[in-house]
Enzyme design. Sequence first.
Site, PDB file in Angstrom:
ATOM      1  N   HIS A   1       0.824  -1.211   0.000  1.00 59.15           N
ATOM      2  CA  HIS A   1       0.000   0.000   0.000  1.00 59.15           C
ATOM      3  C   HIS A   1       0.866   1.273   0.000  1.00 59.15           C
ATOM      4  O   HIS A   1       2.055   1.234   0.322  1.00 59.15           O
ATOM      5  CB  HIS A   1      -0.900   0.013   1.240  1.00 59.15           C
ATOM      6  CG  HIS A   1      -0.128   0.000   2.528  1.00 59.15           C
ATOM      7  ND1 HIS A   1       0.459   1.122   3.077  1.00 59.15           N
ATOM      8  CD2 HIS A   1       0.183  -1.021   3.368  1.00 59.15           C
ATOM      9  CE1 HIS A   1       1.067   0.818   4.206  1.00 59.15           C
ATOM     10  NE2 HIS A   1       0.934  -0.496   4.396  1.00 59.15           N
TER      11      HIS A   1
ATOM     12  N   GLU B   1      -2.892  -7.047   6.949  1.00 58.25           N
ATOM     13  CA  GLU B   1      -1.650  -6.774   7.663  1.00 58.25           C
ATOM     14  C   GLU B   1      -1.482  -7.741   8.835  1.00 58.25           C
ATOM     15  O   GLU B   1      -2.467  -8.266   9.378  1.00 58.25           O
ATOM     16  CB  GLU B   1      -1.671  -5.328   8.182  1.00 58.25           C
ATOM     17  CG  GLU B   1      -0.504  -4.926   9.085  1.00 58.25           C
ATOM     18  CD  GLU B   1       0.818  -4.877   8.345  1.00 58.25           C
ATOM     19  OE1 GLU B   1       1.321  -5.982   8.022  1.00 58.25           O
ATOM     20  OE2 GLU B   1       1.337  -3.779   8.119  1.00 58.25           O
TER      21      GLU B   1
END
Length: 321
Positions: free
Chosen positions: A18, A106
Amino acid sequence: MAEERRGRRPTRIILVRHGESQGNVDSNTYCSIADSKIRLTETGIMQAEACGEEIRALIEKDGNSDWRVHFYVSPHQRALSTLKEIGRAFSKQHILGVREEPRIREQDFGNFQQQEQMKLVKGIRSRFGRFFYRFPEGESAADVFDRVTSFLESLWRDIDMNRLNRDVGNKSADLNLVIVSHGVTMRVFLMRWFKWTTEQFELLNNPHNCEVRVMQLAKGGEYSLLVHHTREELVQWGLSPAMIADQEWRKSAVRGQWNDQWPWTGTSFFDHFGEKKDEDSSEESSANHTPVNGNGPCHKTTTAACENRRTPLDLIDTDFS
């Protein structure tokens, strides 16, 4: 049917971290905002838009205009926002679909984080080992490995059953998978795919924001990082010479072929013990082997060569007294 399935294998599997997030700029953000809700910064938005152009350019580099892309994305807000900006580079006719996939989220570092406590915890992790250390109320990289393994199993079922390519009759379509995720998840994905060890995982550097890792299908049917990337890039990422040599081998390997030179699998794992002598072997055969450092016989090359041979077993402490 098997041939058709092989024909539908993705040309590229592109991993993307990201863009820059609020948490990357100020770690105190994690103290008051849930990790999954942390947003991109303005810089992160620009990084993501540029990343989309980069991905489109590398897909079109081969000159094939008949290509499609399918996206997988972590449910965290910073990953979803990154994909939104990446998508600006693609027309709808090239996009097969988007799937939000919680298994590529994550690593869970706990709930709301306390700054001073996290500094202490990360120091402990460095001593304990980055792969196996589990954060309080969170996950270890080993936990991420388990869910990434589950994701890969689902991914291959989707590929084999042609769920990702709606253009069933178009066998020439160039299928590309783009996975927008996080640093630890990307490293674990590569570790799982290429069968890297936990020790090799510890060598890897975290990707930068919106940095890509391209696994591209080589002519023999194996995926390799060295089809698109250079050896210099792999060195920067932390890959060891042995890991880079394996990527080089994959560029020309035939699908299903076994890399006998990869010391973490196959019989070379046991080279530490040397050659076992058969009971009916002749004295002449015995004379051609020389014990080295009390570890058993070794092929008659040179003593120095035997002493310098390193395998994973050299890393194991065998003194159990």
